[in-house]
Design a protein around this motif. Sequence first.
Motif, PDB file in Angstrom:
ATOM      1  N   SER A 174      -5.419  -1.757  -1.447  1.00 39.41           N
ATOM      2  CA  SER A 174      -4.848  -2.932  -0.778  1.00 39.41           C
ATOM      3  C   SER A 174      -5.789  -4.126  -0.770  1.00 39.41           C
ATOM      4  N   ARG A 175      -7.055  -3.904  -1.079  1.00 32.88           N
ATOM      5  CA  ARG A 175      -8.075  -4.950  -1.078  1.00 32.88           C
ATOM      6  C   ARG A 175      -8.279  -5.565   0.316  1.00 32.88           C
ATOM      7  N   THR A 176      -8.090  -4.746   1.321  1.00 36.54           N
ATOM      8  CA  THR A 176      -8.433  -5.154   2.676  1.00 36.54           C
ATOM      9  C   THR A 176      -9.950  -5.323   2.786  1.00 36.54           C
ATOM     10  N   PRO A 177     -10.463  -6.400   3.376  1.00 32.90           N
ATOM     11  CA  PRO A 177     -11.919  -6.529   3.578  1.00 32.90           C
ATOM     12  C   PRO A 177     -12.435  -5.366   4.432  1.00 32.90           C
ATOM     13  N   THR A 178     -13.344  -4.584   3.869  1.00 32.11           N
ATOM     14  CA  THR A 178     -13.684  -3.290   4.462  1.00 32.11           C
ATOM     15  C   THR A 178     -15.177  -3.008   4.365  1.00 32.11           C
ATOM     16  N   THR A 179     -15.705  -2.384   5.414  1.00 31.84           N
ATOM     17  CA  THR A 179     -17.046  -1.810   5.391  1.00 31.84           C
ATOM     18  C   THR A 179     -16.917  -0.323   5.634  1.00 31.84           C
ATOM     19  N   VAL A 180     -17.536   0.475   4.764  1.00 34.14           N
ATOM     20  CA  VAL A 180     -17.462   1.932   4.860  1.00 34.14           C
ATOM     21  C   VAL A 180     -18.849   2.488   5.155  1.00 34.14           C
ATOM     22  N   THR A 181     -18.930   3.326   6.175  1.00 34.99           N
ATOM     23  CA  THR A 181     -20.155   4.057   6.476  1.00 34.99           C
ATOM     24  C   THR A 181     -19.920   5.507   6.091  1.00 34.99           C
ATOM     25  N   GLY A 182     -20.643   5.980   5.084  1.00 39.60           N
ATOM     26  CA  GLY A 182     -20.423   7.312   4.553  1.00 39.60           C
ATOM     27  C   GLY A 182     -21.261   8.380   5.230  1.00 39.60           C
ATOM     28  N   LEU A 183     -20.908   9.625   4.934  1.00 41.40           N
ATOM     29  CA  LEU A 183     -21.537  10.777   5.548  1.00 41.40           C
ATOM     30  C   LEU A 183     -23.031  10.863   5.251  1.00 41.40           C
ATOM     31  N   GLU A 184     -23.431  10.426   4.058  1.00 39.13           N
ATOM     32  CA  GLU A 184     -24.851  10.527   3.710  1.00 39.13           C
ATOM     33  C   GLU A 184     -25.707   9.596   4.558  1.00 39.13           C
ATOM     34  N   VAL A 185     -25.100   8.551   5.103  1.00 37.11           N
ATOM     35  CA  VAL A 185     -25.822   7.629   5.989  1.00 37.11           C
ATOM     36  C   VAL A 185     -25.773   8.116   7.429  1.00 37.11           C
ATOM     37  N   ALA A 251     -13.078   4.384  -5.360  1.00 40.27           N
ATOM     38  CA  ALA A 251     -12.045   5.263  -5.898  1.00 40.27           C
ATOM     39  C   ALA A 251     -12.155   6.613  -5.204  1.00 40.27           C
ATOM     40  N   VAL A 252     -11.004   7.221  -4.887  1.00 37.17           N
ATOM     41  CA  VAL A 252     -10.977   8.501  -4.190  1.00 37.17           C
ATOM     42  C   VAL A 252     -10.187   9.504  -5.029  1.00 37.17           C
ATOM     43  N   ALA A 253     -10.808  10.641  -5.338  1.00 36.02           N
ATOM     44  CA  ALA A 253     -10.167  11.687  -6.132  1.00 36.02           C
ATOM     45  C   ALA A 253      -9.277  12.557  -5.242  1.00 36.02           C
ATOM     46  N   ASP A 254      -8.518  13.456  -5.867  1.00 39.80           N
ATOM     47  CA  ASP A 254      -7.591  14.305  -5.121  1.00 39.80           C
ATOM     48  C   ASP A 254      -8.287  15.214  -4.128  1.00 39.80           C
ATOM     49  N   ASP A 255      -9.535  15.552  -4.378  1.00 39.33           N
ATOM     50  CA  ASP A 255     -10.271  16.411  -3.448  1.00 39.33           C
ATOM     51  C   ASP A 255     -11.016  15.613  -2.384  1.00 39.33           C
ATOM     52  N   GLY A 256     -10.850  14.303  -2.392  1.00 37.37           N
ATOM     53  CA  GLY A 256     -11.511  13.458  -1.412  1.00 37.37           C
ATOM     54  C   GLY A 256     -12.858  12.929  -1.848  1.00 37.37           C
ATOM     55  N   ALA A 257     -13.330  13.343  -3.023  1.00 38.23           N
ATOM     56  CA  ALA A 257     -14.597  12.807  -3.527  1.00 38.23           C
ATOM     57  C   ALA A 257     -14.463  11.304  -3.757  1.00 38.23           C
ATOM     58  N   ALA A 258     -15.459  10.554  -3.305  1.00 38.60           N
ATOM     59  CA  ALA A 258     -15.389   9.099  -3.367  1.00 38.60           C
ATOM     60  C   ALA A 258     -16.510   8.543  -4.221  1.00 38.60           C
ATOM     61  N   THR A 259     -16.194   7.530  -4.997  1.00 36.58           N
ATOM     62  CA  THR A 259     -17.202   6.842  -5.797  1.00 36.58           C
ATOM     63  C   THR A 259     -17.108   5.352  -5.531  1.00 36.58           C
ATOM     64  N   PHE A 260     -18.278   4.723  -5.477  1.00 36.66           N
ATOM     65  CA  PHE A 260     -18.352   3.286  -5.221  1.00 36.66           C
ATOM     66  C   PHE A 260     -18.838   2.587  -6.479  1.00 36.66           C
ATOM     67  N   THR A 261     -18.148   1.512  -6.861  1.00 29.67           N
ATOM     68  CA  THR A 261     -18.534   0.713  -8.024  1.00 29.67           C
ATOM     69  C   THR A 261     -18.833  -0.702  -7.566  1.00 29.67           C
ATOM     70  N   PRO A 262     -20.067  -1.173  -7.715  1.00 26.42           N
ATOM     71  CA  PRO A 262     -20.373  -2.554  -7.325  1.00 26.42           C
ATOM     72  C   PRO A 262     -19.511  -3.539  -8.107  1.00 26.42           C
ATOM     73  N   GLN A 263     -19.288  -4.706  -7.507  1.00 22.96           N
ATOM     74  CA  GLN A 263     -18.453  -5.706  -8.161  1.00 22.96           C
ATOM     75  C   GLN A 263     -19.068  -6.149  -9.480  1.00 22.96           C
ATOM     76  N   ARG A 264     -18.204  -6.353 -10.449  1.00 27.31           N
ATOM     77  CA  ARG A 264     -18.680  -6.756 -11.772  1.00 27.31           C
ATOM     78  C   ARG A 264     -18.788  -8.271 -11.902  1.00 27.31           C
ATOM     79  N   GLU A 265     -18.066  -8.973 -11.053  1.00 24.00           N
ATOM     80  CA  GLU A 265     -18.137 -10.437 -11.054  1.00 24.00           C
ATOM     81  C   GLU A 265     -17.973 -10.922  -9.633  1.00 24.00           C
ATOM     82  N   PRO A 266     -18.543 -12.053  -9.271  1.00 21.99           N
ATOM     83  CA  PRO A 266     -18.492 -12.551  -7.900  1.00 21.99           C
ATOM     84  C   PRO A 266     -17.053 -12.638  -7.380  1.00 21.99           C
ATOM     85  N   GLY A 267     -16.854 -12.141  -6.160  1.00 18.64           N
ATOM     86  CA  GLY A 267     -15.546 -12.230  -5.533  1.00 18.64           C
ATOM     87  C   GLY A 267     -14.568 -11.149  -5.929  1.00 18.64           C
ATOM     88  N   SER A 268     -14.987 -10.221  -6.790  1.00 11.00           N
ATOM     89  CA  SER A 268     -14.032  -9.222  -7.287  1.00 11.00           C
ATOM     90  C   SER A 268     -13.934  -7.992  -6.401  1.00 11.00           C
TER      91      SER A 268
END
Length: 306
Positions: A174-185, A251-268
């Motif tokens: 949905s591209r909602t402005p979001t901050t995520v705090t993950g389990l590793e933190v 991105a979230v896989a079917d098992d709930g595994a999550a991966t974060f990809t930094p933005q490739r261009e400003p504002g993306s």
Amino acid sequence: MTTTRRRVILDTDIGSNVDDALALAVLLGSPEAELVGCTTVYGDTLVRARLAARLLRLAGRRAAVVPGERETLAGRPVWWAGHEDTLFPDLEAESVAAAVDAPGFLAGRVAAAPGQVDVVAIGPLTNIARAIQLDPAFPRRVRHLWIMGGRFDGGAPEHNFASDPEAARVVFASRTPTTVTGLEVTSTVRFGAAEAAAVEAGGELGRALAAQMRRWWRFKNTDATPPHDAIALLAMLAPEAFTFSAYGSIAVADDGAATFTPQREPGSGSVRLVTAVDVAAVTAQIIRRVLAAAPEHRHDRLHPHG
């Protein structure tokens, strides 16, 4: 801290792990935040709502408490610890807004005050996904979405995302402005006997929270656990104690595994991660704010919100 009060809706699976209850108390003990309402998610959401209402009452506070989605978008079985209501045998006495639709409540409160309401989601993301499906303008209208969820260090998937990966995918698409705090933190902070004793000094509310902490430790067969959800909430309230990534996408896989990809261009990118916390500062902030939530400690510094 900011001088502008944040209007906040807390979306929670309170009752299983103690960290949701700690997060609610932290919010109630934060003078820079106003609790607009609380929605519950995942499993017996009526029991969860009544527990939230009880903690509000112990804090001498009022807010709308709305039982939300019981089932997940992904159709996953609900994990239920079985102890959610055991410390409060008379929870059925608590009044909650059982006739109100939780996704509709979320969408409606955000739509009524565009850009003014933060949503803190500390359970599976089912209610948030439903609110986005109900009102496609929700992502533009919410001030910011703060999530405890995911794990970004390659370990086993985190509970909230794994419980409803389909809801997580709806939210991040949905591209909602979001901050995520993950389990590793969040796992870098531990609450044990000393922290329970400090919280217990917070009157009736503090004693209830300490009892829930100790019950959770017995259930987990441990003597300390991280206050995951309270940490994610503090990322909003005390950002000076946190380090954040640049924006990107999740991105979230079917098992709930999550991966974060930094933005490739400003504002993306629309999502950023918490990448580190000041453990000592966050620990102290949680305890201080929990104590401030107790009527015995407020000294009229805080005021009830309806």
